[in-house]
Design an enzyme around this catalytic site. Structure first.
Site, PDB file in Angstrom:
ATOM      1  N   PRO A   1      53.340  45.161  39.296  1.00  0.00           N
ATOM      2  CA  PRO A   1      52.197  45.559  40.163  1.00  0.00           C
ATOM      3  C   PRO A   1      51.176  45.701  39.405  1.00  0.00           C
ATOM      4  CG  PRO A   1      54.180  46.727  40.536  1.00  0.00           C
ATOM      5  CD  PRO A   1      54.713  46.094  39.531  1.00  0.00           C
TER       6      PRO A   1
ATOM      7  N   LYS B   1      39.406  40.592  27.711  1.00  0.00           N
ATOM      8  CA  LYS B   1      40.377  41.524  27.122  1.00  0.00           C
ATOM      9  C   LYS B   1      40.252  41.687  25.817  1.00  0.00           C
ATOM     10  CE  LYS B   1      44.205  43.035  28.675  1.00  0.00           C
ATOM     11  NZ  LYS B   1      45.504  43.228  29.515  1.00  0.00           N
TER      12      LYS B   1
ATOM     13  N   ASP C   1      55.781  39.052  32.154  1.00  0.00           N
ATOM     14  CA  ASP C   1      55.518  40.586  32.477  1.00  0.00           C
ATOM     15  C   ASP C   1      54.892  40.601  33.875  1.00  0.00           C
ATOM     16  OD1 ASP C   1      55.429  43.238  31.960  1.00  0.00           O
ATOM     17  OD2 ASP C   1      53.518  43.149  30.692  1.00  0.00           O
TER      18      ASP C   1
ATOM     19  N   GLU D   1      38.447  35.493  34.364  1.00  0.00           N
ATOM     20  CA  GLU D   1      37.777  35.660  35.796  1.00  0.00           C
ATOM     21  C   GLU D   1      37.714  37.135  36.092  1.00  0.00           C
ATOM     22  OE1 GLU D   1      40.350  33.913  38.762  1.00  0.00           O
ATOM     23  OE2 GLU D   1      39.344  34.800  40.223  1.00  0.00           O
TER      24      GLU D   1
ATOM     25  N   VAL E   1      40.074  46.313  28.602  1.00  0.00           N
ATOM     26  CA  VAL E   1      39.453  45.331  29.231  1.00  0.00           C
ATOM     27  C   VAL E   1      37.979  45.717  29.583  1.00  0.00           C
ATOM     28  CG1 VAL E   1      39.435  43.864  31.405  1.00  0.00           C
ATOM     29  CG2 VAL E   1      41.549  44.835  30.299  1.00  0.00           C
TER      30      VAL E   1
HETATM   31  O1  3AM Z   1      42.806  50.650  34.180  1.00  0.00           O
HETATM   32  P1  3AM Z   1      43.129  50.028  35.593  1.00  0.00           P
HETATM   33  O2  3AM Z   1      44.445  50.126  36.220  1.00  0.00           O
HETATM   34  O3  3AM Z   1      42.023  50.551  36.716  1.00  0.00           O
HETATM   35  O4  3AM Z   1      43.684  46.230  36.528  1.00  0.00           O
HETATM   36  C1  3AM Z   1      43.255  46.090  35.144  1.00  0.00           C
HETATM   37  C2  3AM Z   1      43.397  47.790  34.586  1.00  0.00           C
HETATM   38  O5  3AM Z   1      42.585  48.309  35.562  1.00  0.00           O
HETATM   39  C3  3AM Z   1      42.075  45.813  34.554  1.00  0.00           C
HETATM   40  O6  3AM Z   1      42.021  46.327  33.600  1.00  0.00           O
HETATM   41  C4  3AM Z   1      42.681  47.531  33.282  1.00  0.00           C
HETATM   42  C5  3AM Z   1      43.518  47.335  31.921  1.00  0.00           C
HETATM   43  O7  3AM Z   1      44.417  46.436  32.007  1.00  0.00           O
HETATM   44  N1  3AM Z   1      41.963  44.394  34.423  1.00  0.00           N
HETATM   45  C6  3AM Z   1      42.713  43.520  33.974  1.00  0.00           C
HETATM   46  N2  3AM Z   1      42.295  42.167  33.794  1.00  0.00           N
HETATM   47  C7  3AM Z   1      41.309  42.205  34.885  1.00  0.00           C
HETATM   48  C8  3AM Z   1      40.427  41.238  35.415  1.00  0.00           C
HETATM   49  N3  3AM Z   1      40.383  39.849  35.160  1.00  0.00           N
HETATM   50  C9  3AM Z   1      41.022  43.674  35.185  1.00  0.00           C
HETATM   51  N4  3AM Z   1      40.011  44.062  36.096  1.00  0.00           N
HETATM   52  C10 3AM Z   1      39.412  42.926  36.599  1.00  0.00           C
HETATM   53  N5  3AM Z   1      39.331  41.527  36.286  1.00  0.00           N
END
Ligand code: 3AM
Length: 297
Positions: A134, A37, A131, A86, A22
Site C-alpha cells: 500500500p 527520490k 515490492d 512523475e 523524496v
Molecule cells: O512520507 P509519505 O508517506 O507521506 O508517498 C511517498 C511517501 O510519502 C512519497 O514520498 C514519501 C516517501 O516515499 N512519494 C514517493 N514517490 C512519490 C511521487 N512520485 C511520492 N509522492 C508523490 N509523487
C-alpha cells in the site's frame, strides 16, 4: 532547501522511506513539478545495486501507463543517485487505508484492477516490481492509483541466502515465499503481493500477522493460505478465492500473469457485486479525506 539536483529546483521534502528521501522539485525547462527520490546511501553506495538499478531505470523510463508512476531521469552525481519521476499529487494507499480502514469490496477490486493493469504493462517491459504494498501505490486526487518504486526493494544488508532476501520498508507482509528464501523472483512474486494486498483490502488486515518480521516470514512459508472469508464473513466466496489463488505458495499454482489475475477478479466481482460494480469502486472521496488529514499540522 539547498540549491538543486541537476537542473531541477528543489522546493521541499515530500517524505522519507527506507529506500530514500523524496523531494518535490521543478523542472525549469518544462515548468513541470516532479518528485525526485534520492536513493538511500545504503543503496547508492552499493555498486552492484546501482548497476542493476541504472539498467532498470532505462526500462522504467519506458513505463507509459496511467497506473504506473512515470520515470523521467536518473542522475548519478557520486556518491548520490537520484530518480526523477512523475509527481503524484495525492496520498499513498497506506494513508488512505489508515484513515478509512477497510475498503468496500468494489473499491478493493477497483484498486486491484488499477494495480494489475499497471503491473501488466510493467511486466510486458520485463520489469518486476518486487515490492508491491500500500505504501507504493500512490493515489491521485481523482482516485487513480499508480505504482511507484519499481525495483527498489533493497538487498538486505548482510543477509545471506535464506535470510530475508530483501528488506521492505515495513514488515514483510506482502513478500512471496520465494523472495523470503532469497531465490530469484519473477512476475509471479508481484502476483503474490497483489493477492496479499487484495486480502488486506477486503478484510482490513494482512493475511499473516505475528510479533516479528521473521515470524511473519515463517507464516508466508509454512501456514496454510488463509481465506479472506474466514476473517470477514461479508467477503464473497468468489473474490476470496481469487485472493487465495494469487497467494499460493508455489508460483506455478498462482495466476501466471497480471492479465489472468485481473480477468478472474473481474469475473468474480461481477458475480459477487453485480455487473455494475465499477460504478461503486471509486476511492476519490477516501483520497480527499486522506489529503485533508495529511494537510493538518
Ligand atoms: O512520507 P509519505 O508517506 O507521506 O508517498 C511517498 C511517501 O510519502 C512519497 O514520498 C514519501 C516517501 O516515499 N512519494 C514517493 N514517490 C512519490 C511521487 N512520485 C511520492 N509522492 C508523490 N509523487
Amino acid at each position: 532547501m539547498s540549491a538543486g539536483i541537476g537542473k531541477y529546483e528543489v522546493e521541499g521534502t515530500i517524505g522519507r522511506g527506507a529506500s530514500g528521501t523524496v523531494y518535490l522539485a521543478m523542472n525549469p525547462d518544462l515548468a513541470q513539478r516532479v518528485a525526485i527520490k534520492e536513493l538511500a546511501p545504503v543503496l547508492a553506495g552499493d555498486p552492484a545495486f546501482i548497476d542493476r538499478f541504472r539498467d532498470e531505470a532505462r526500462v522504467m523510463a519506458r513505463l507509459d501507463h496511467p497506473n504506473a508512476v512515470r520515470v523521467f531521469d536518473f542522475l548519478e552525481p557520486p556518491p548520490a543517485a537520484y530518480l526523477v519521476m512523475e509527481f503524484v499529487d495525492g496520498a499513498s494507499l497506506r494513508e488512505v487505508l489508515s484513515l478509512s480502514g477497510r475498503l468496500s469490496g468494489e473499491q478493493a477490486a477497483g484498486v486491484l484492477k488499477g494495480a494489475l493493469q499497471g503491473l501488466g504493462h510493467a511486466h510486458g517491459l520485463g520489469l518486476v516490481h518486487r515490492d508491491v504494498k500500500p505504501e507504493n501505490l500512490l493515489c491521485d486526487r481523482e482516485g487513480v492509483s499508480k505504482l511507484a518504486d519499481f525495483g527498489l526493494a533493497m538487498p538486505a544488508a548482510g543477509a545471506g541466502p535464506g535470510a530475508a532476501g530483501f528488506l521492505s520498508e515495513g514488515t514483510p507482509l506482502y513478500m512471496s515465499p520465494e523472495m523470503i528464501r532469497g531465490e530469484p523472483v519473477d512476475l509471479r512474486s508481484d502476483i503474490y503481493a497483489c493477492g496479499a494486498l487484495l486480502f488486506e483490502l477486503l478484510t482490513g488486515r494482512p493475511p499473516y500477522r505475528a510479533d516479528s518480521a521473521l515470524a511473519v516470514m515463517r507464516k508466508h512459508l509454512e501456514d496454510p493460505v488463509p481465506s479472506a472469508r474466514r476473517v470477514a464473513r461479508a467477503v464473497p466466496a468468489g473474490v476470496a478465492k481469487v485472493a487465495a489463488r494469487a497467494m499460493a505458495k508455489l508460483p506455478a499454482d498462482r495466476h501466471q500473469t497480471a492479465g489472468e489475475f485481473l480477468a478472474e477478479l473481474e469475473q468474480a466481482a461481477s458475480r459477487d457485486y453485480g455487473a455494475d460494480w465499477e460504478s461503486r469502486a471509486s476511492i476519490k472521496a477516501a483520497v480527499a479525506t486522506a489529503i485533508a488529514a495529511g494537510a493538518q499540522p
